[in-house]
Design an enzyme around this catalytic site. Structure first.
Site, PDB file in Angstrom:
ATOM      1  N   VAL A  76       0.874  -1.161   0.279  1.00 37.17           N
ATOM      2  CA  VAL A  76      -0.123  -0.003  -0.072  1.00 37.17           C
ATOM      3  C   VAL A  76       0.843   1.245  -0.030  1.00 37.17           C
ATOM      4  CG1 VAL A  76      -1.966   1.161   1.108  1.00 37.17           C
ATOM      5  CG2 VAL A  76      -1.433  -1.191   1.566  1.00 37.17           C
ATOM      6  N   CYS A  77       0.590   2.075  -0.555  1.00 35.36           N
ATOM      7  CA  CYS A  77       1.246   3.407  -0.712  1.00 35.36           C
ATOM      8  C   CYS A  77       1.134   4.042   0.591  1.00 35.36           C
ATOM      9  CB  CYS A  77       0.919   4.202  -1.881  1.00 35.36           C
ATOM     10  SG  CYS A  77       1.634   5.811  -1.755  1.00 35.36           S
ATOM     11  N   ILE A  78       2.269   4.426   1.119  1.00 31.77           N
ATOM     12  CA  ILE A  78       1.993   5.000   2.418  1.00 31.77           C
ATOM     13  C   ILE A  78       1.531   6.427   2.739  1.00 31.77           C
ATOM     14  CG2 ILE A  78       4.522   5.802   2.547  1.00 31.77           C
ATOM     15  CD1 ILE A  78       4.456   4.885   5.562  1.00 31.77           C
TER      16      ILE A  78
END
Lengths: 130, 119
Positions: A76-78
């Site tokens: 997941v893109c932080i």
């Protein structure tokens, strides 16, 4: 063939369901998924705090099960996740927020992981977006 | 040999985080020295419009981030002539040095890249 799969839409979107069906077909066909990557509203898939009515399909849970069953690399893109309230223990502590809502099926990391997946894969397949 | 990536940005800067998130993909890839292009298409061309006042909508200005593209090595910048015309924007006053492409040019552009991400 090696596939990278990027998802941009939330769990209730038809494109999320299509992406899961596609991912299942990739593995059933004997191909490899090098990484799943969630960006934009798709980060909601990594929330462990979604509650759906009992007679509705829980797309996020289906994804989490699919990832666990197949031991997939799921990122997941932080930055996108923080913006939308999907935090792990570390980020909740860092930003002094009360809740940790990230499912353990997914890992928080950066956009570099999307680029790396793109380099490792023969095909990048994207679902969702405008 | 790295796979090349074309990022297509289709959202206006005031319509949500989409424009910024497309740009972030480009900047991240530039930092890794990957061969990338960025195409401004549809409402995405509004990101290039001059004289914007994002503060009046309490939005952060995207311009500083856009201007960072060449510094991050992302110099292959394109815009659709049709999208500009449809929105009454002139290619003479855009905020970045972009190559203006007609529809035939766009199709050739998509052919040139290995992968495409549209946001």
């Amino acid at each position: 063939m090696k596939f990278a799969i990027a998802l941009f839409s939330p769990p209730h979107a038809p494109s999320s369901r299509r992406a899961l069906r596609f991912a299942e077909a990739v593995l059933a066909g004997g191909h490899e998924i090098v990484r799943l990557f969630l960006y934009q509203d798709a980060v909601q898939h990594a929330s462990a705090a979604l509650v759906l009515p009992q007679d509705e399909t829980d797309g996020a849970r289906q994804w989490q099960t699919f990832i666990s069953d197949n031991q997939l690399d799921a990122v997941v893109c932080i930055a996108a996740a923080l913006r939308r309230g999907v935090l792990n223990d570390e980020e909740a502590a860092r930003h002094d927020k009360p809740a940790t809502v990230q499912s353990r099926a997914w890992t928080l990391s950066g956009l570099g992981q999307l680029h790396e997946a793109n380099q490792l894969a023969d095909r990048l397949i994207c679902f969702g977006g405008p | 040999m790295s796979q090349s990536l074309l990022i297509v940005t289709r959202q206006a800067p005031w319509s949500g985080p989409g424009a910024r998130e497309a740009l972030d993909i480009a900047l991240a890839g530039g930092a890794f020295d990957l061969p990338l292009g960025l195409l401004f298409l549809d409402d995405g061309v509004f990101q290039l419009a001059p004289g914007q006042q994002p503060a009046s909508l309490t939005l952060k200005d995207l311009q500083a981030n856009l201007q960072a593209l060449p510094m991050f090595g992302v110099e292959a910048l394109y815009v659709s002539a049709r999208s500009l015309n449809e929105r009454g924007l002139s290619d003479g006053a855009l905020q970045l040095p972009v190559e203006v492409l007609d529809d035939v040019g766009l199709s050739a552009l998509f052919e040139r890249y290995d992968q495409v991400i549209t946001l």
